[in-house]
Write an enzyme that holds these catalytic residues in place. Structure first.
Site, PDB file in Angstrom:
ATOM      1  N   LYS A 159      38.273  31.851  37.001  1.00  0.00           N
ATOM      2  CA  LYS A 159      39.399  32.077  36.090  1.00  0.00           C
ATOM      3  C   LYS A 159      40.730  31.941  36.807  1.00  0.00           C
ATOM      4  CE  LYS A 159      38.132  36.203  35.034  1.00  0.00           C
ATOM      5  NZ  LYS A 159      36.870  36.193  35.746  1.00  0.00           N
ATOM      6  N   GLU A 185      44.443  42.574  39.302  1.00  0.00           N
ATOM      7  CA  GLU A 185      43.711  41.565  40.064  1.00  0.00           C
ATOM      8  C   GLU A 185      43.957  41.762  41.559  1.00  0.00           C
ATOM      9  OE1 GLU A 185      41.381  39.050  39.312  1.00  0.00           O
ATOM     10  OE2 GLU A 185      41.215  40.411  37.635  1.00  0.00           O
ATOM     11  N   ARG A 186      43.447  40.854  42.356  1.00  0.00           N
ATOM     12  CA  ARG A 186      43.526  41.036  43.806  1.00  0.00           C
ATOM     13  C   ARG A 186      44.955  40.898  44.331  1.00  0.00           C
ATOM     14  NH1 ARG A 186      40.120  37.507  42.572  1.00  0.00           N
ATOM     15  NH2 ARG A 186      38.001  38.211  42.324  1.00  0.00           N
TER      16      ARG A 186
END
Lengths: 463, 450
Positions: A159, A185-186
């Site tokens: 994604k 997210e990261r």
């Protein structure tokens, strides 16, 4: 310790991981206003989530370690606000609208992050087609200005890479400004994106908000609102066609369910928050276009446990104009982007939207690939030679088609070692037609893997 | 004389009275295994360390209107309702020492092999705050495991979080240990976190590493099944605080977490016992955040130090799509999937090449490894897929191109095999796979014949 014009409104009477209860001196607090306590001179803020008689239920914006019963609480009636001006471009904000890149915003306007709703009459739904240069997307799920396109996929199917490629392909050639909201997210990816944009000199049109996965539930939830507020500023006050990238909207729902459980609300299925539907709609309804400007958004949606029937995923899907579903089964075969063509759709894929040729070719491709899936099982048991001539054609053409929809990405040159390709829709239509009509029957399927448009190839027999 | 004694007695009584003030002393009113409800303790703060006489210690996990919840981290003797609880005025923290290297330790600074405390102990935070996003740098320096299947195809960089996931008995821990053993002489500090492992297993790991000279740069931090669940819950966080302390000294650290499935189950147990609402699969709703906040500490810091984390997750029936597995996959920068099928067929390390992923790819490889790795990976994956489809086809009737593809693929797979603790250098790998560097039928645009 506290600011002189902050009024004391109560005392803490209970503390847990994500909730603080405050005994109020008087009950003049409103929902979503803020309160704060001071811990060794440092402010710890909470947002009011409910008032029951003289007791307010509040959600801390950061860690509660160190808070104790009896601490004085002060009112911050304006709630979470974000400062903005033309200076927001090139800047990095946290979820609460504070700059985290050491920059300053001059002559800012401040606005509460929640207060914005469009009336039905203001919403504009017309727009031009927007080509992304990604074959599978343009062909199966064409995009339109003002659309909300979801990129759905389980863990690790690509994604974020797709979002980055879209930023590369669409944002670079885009005339107006954009907002990137990194939600849950990261941090590594967020920072690398920022570094790459800086290096490429592309940050000048982009404002970034980060509420990444190592941060508290509240930070991850509120990052969505901060990002929206910036996008709305660009749309309404700068009258622009804004691109809004959200990676990942599922994390917003997830953060809300963490908060909801901790403040004692009854969970719904899979532990999601009681207010799942209204939470999602509150955010998604703000991603819209008006006559003056538009917001076109690409939103990554995480699919937990690879379960596409997940309640949160479905709730988000119902707001989208199109969806690109990434599948682990395709990724396993080494085909990227791992698009599952059977559930990838767009409202624009109609004869009126993209023309008859495109529409018919897309239909035919899906049908061919669907038949291939059935044949795959037959072949695994009986071998290819047992197929009828017609089926054999479908079998080999479908494999070529499947390979053809892989694509070397600009942003993943380090994985593939192949230079990225931007493919024009006209080329895609020509190629797909040629594959389906058998023009390439004598070309080995490996020549279709990770190419842009079909290259001139040696005509070699495979069997 | 008697006046003096009277004074002493009075002052002691006053002290005891003061000590019994409801502000800093409480009484246990409910015991649910390692979760205590305490009345009194009006002045404690969230996550404060408290003592239950000399029977145990723990931290404040909830401050209610009329009582306080304490989770026990250490229990030396049975705790009963009515036991006295005293506050410490300090945040719950762990103990660490630079002498940890070479030992099996716990979060209290005890050498588990001798039972003694280390002499030079310093407090470190039990739970460390996140590394600010702007302090991070691109992950690009390679960290070699010595395994071809990883270093060539799914490389790990310093500051990367790479999950090792697979069924029981598929060699997950061994991959971690191979990685530790291969850091010899590289100046990397390794921390092996053993969660809920049997004592025998931990001793075994210690002996293996000791025999290979790897304990001279390794700390084994353990929480055993017999320890209180909150101890097991907090141990990986302490291990990361320790890693953080090393990173702040500009060191490279490698942390192996064996394993997070155990950690998730332990956290679920604590959460349910504490009466919190369950989420998906009865895990607490913040299970994702719990793991994310830990694994996000893995990074390449701008000061030059780094923390690389290899968490291990155990699956059942090879299903990597369950809740905890997909959560952790979505946090980490890639996963090495081990498969029991490969393991049984003798393909060891039993890496499933189709399902394994590195999100960083060649970014963490030196150019030569990257070039070799990408071409081998493409050919190997294509071979594995073709093999599956044409499993039953007669090899003699195939085109020469196809036949060649199948033989080359098979040989490639054969060369991926490596025995445990038998690391290879990048040069060795280049030699072993050199013949595959030039693929005969690269799918890249072929030359035109027109």
């Amino acid at each position: 310790m506290s600011n002189i014009n902050e009024t004391k409104i109560g005392k803490i009477i209970s503390v847990s991981n994500l909730s603080v209860q405050v005994l109020l001196d008087r009950s003049e607090v409103s929902m979503r206003s803020c309160m704060c306590a001071y811990l060794n001179g440092k402010r710890v803020s909470f947002e009011v989530a409910g008032v029951n008689g003289g007791i307010a239920q509040a959600i801390p914006l950061s860690s509660v370690n160190g808070l104790k019963k009896g601490m004085d609480v002060f009112a911050l009636p304006r709630g979470i606000e974000i400062e903005y001006s033309d200076n927001i471009l090139g800047k990095v904000f946290n979820s609460y609208g504070e700059l985290i890149d050491g920059g300053v915003i001059e002559n800012p306007v401040t606005r509460n992050v929640y207060e914005k709703n469009l009336a039905l009459s203001e919403i504009d739904i017309d727009g031009d087609v927007l080509w992304t240069g990604i074959k599978a997307l343009d062909f199966f799920a064409p995009m339109q200005k003002g659309f909300k396109m979801g990129m759905l996929g389980g863990a690790g199917v690509g994604k974020t890479v797709l979002i980055k490629e879209l930023i590369n392909n669409v944002y670079r050639g885009w005339g107006s400004n954009s907002v990137f909201a990194g939600i849950g997210e990261r941090s590594r990816e967020g920072k690398e994106l920022y570094d790459e944009m800086m290096e490429a000199g592309l940050m000048d049109k982009l404002a970034v908000v980060f509420g990444q996965m190592g941060e508290s539930s509240m930070a991850r939830s509120r990052a969505a609102y901060a990002g929206l507020t910036l996008a709305e500023f660009l749309r309404d006050e700068r009258r622009q066609d804004v691109l809004l990238f959200i990676d990942n909207i599922y994390r917003f729902v997830q953060a809300n369910s963490e908060i909801s459980a901790e403040i004692g609300n009854m969970p719904i299925e899979s532990g999601y928050s009681t207010t799942l539907l209204s939470d999602v709609s509150e955010v998604e309804e703000r991603v819209n276009s008006t006559g003056q400007g538009s917001i076109t958004s690409f939103q990554a949606v995480f699919i937990p446990a690879d379960d596409i029937t997940d309640m949160a995923v479905n709730t988000i899907m119902s707001h989208l104009d199109g969806q690109i579903v990434l599948s682990r089964k395709v990724a396993e075969k080494g085909i990227y982007p791992a698009v599952d063509v059977f559930s990838t759709t767009s409202k624009l894929l109609t004869i009126e939207g993209v023309g008859e040729r495109h529409f018919r070719l897309a239909e035919k491709s899906v049908a061919t690939l669907a038949r291939y899936q059935e044949l795959e099982e037959v072949v695994a048991v009986l071998g290819v030679d047992e197929l009828s001539e017609e089926d054999m054609n479908i079998f080999y053409r479908a494999r070529k088609l499947r390979n053809y929809f892989s694509q070397p990405f600009f942003v993943s040159e380090q994985f593939t070692g192949i230079e990225g390709q931007f493919v024009k829709i006209e080329d895609v239509l020509d190629d797909v037609e040629a594959i389906l009509t058998g023009k390439y029957d004598s070309v080995d399927e490996s020549h279709f893997l990770f190419v842009g448009k079909v290259p001139e190839v040696k005509q070699t027999a495979i069997f | 004389m008697s006046d003096r004694i009277g004074e002493l007695i009075n002052s002691r009584i006053d002290a005891i009275k003061a000590g019994q003030s409801i502000y800093s002393v409480g009484k246990v009113t409910r015991v649910a295994n390692y979760i205590l409800e305490v009345a009194g303790l009006e002045d404690v703060f969230y996550f404060e360390r408290v003592y239950i006489g000399n029977k145990g210690e723990g931290y404040v996990s909830h401050i209610g209107r009329s009582s306080v919840t304490v989770e026990l981290v250490k229990r030396a003797a049975s705790i009963y309702v009515g036991d006295e609880v005293t506050s410490s005025g300090k945040m719950f923290s762990a103990m660490a020492s630079p002498d940890f290297v070479g030992h099996i330790v716990d979060i209290f600074g005890e050498d588990k092999l001798t039972g003694n405390k280390f002499r030079e102990l310093a407090e470190i935070p039990a739970v460390s705050p996140n590394v600010p996003i702007m302090d991070r740098r691109t992950v690009k320096k390679p960290l070699y495991t010595g395994l071809c299947g990883i270093d060539l195809l799914y490389p790990i960089g310093k500051g990367q979080r790479q999950l090792i996931i697979g069924d029981k008995k598929t060699g997950k821990t061994q991959i971690g240990l191979d990685a530790i053993a291969n850091q010899r002489g590289q100046g990397v500090i390794c921390i092996y976190v053993a969660l809920g492992k049997s004592k025998k297993t931990v001793k075994g790991v210690y002996n293996e590493l000791l025999a290979r000279g790897a304990m001279s740069y390794t700390v084994i931090m353990a929480a055993f099944q017999e320890d209180c669940a909150p101890m097991l819950y907090i141990t990986p966080q302490v291990a990361l605080s320790l890693a953080l302390a090393y990173m702040q000294q500009k060191r490279d650290v490698l942390v192996i977490m064996d394993d997070l499935t155990q950690h998730a189950n332990t956290y679920r147990e604590i959460s349910l016992l504490a009466g919190k609402a369950p989420g998906r699969d009865a895990y607490p709703p913040d299970i994702f955040y719990t793991h994310a906040s830990m694994l996000e500490l893995g990074c390449q810091h701008k000061n030059g130090g780094s923390i690389t984390i290899l968490p291990i997750v155990e699956t059942r029936g090879g299903d990597i799509t369950d809740y905890i597995a997909t959560n952790i996959i979505s946090i980490t920068d890639g996963q090495i999937v081990t498969s029991s099928k490969s393991f049984e067929k003798g393909q060891k390390p039993a890496i499933n090449f189709g399902l394994s992923v590195s999100r960083l790819g060649g970014q963490v490889q030196i150019p030569a490894m990257k070039a070799l790795g990408t071409s081998i990976k493409r050919e190997l994956l294509s071979y594995l897929e073709t093999k599956e489809i044409f499993e039953l086809a007669n090899i003699d009737e195939m085109s020469a191109e196809m036949r060649d593809k199948l033989t080359r693929g098979k040989e490639m797979l054969e060369r991926m095999k490596q025995y445990r603790f038998d690391p290879m250098t990048p040069d060795g790998m280049a030699e072993r796979f050199g013949k595959f560097a030039e693929a005969p039928e690269t799918p890249a645009p072929a030359e035109s014949v027109k």
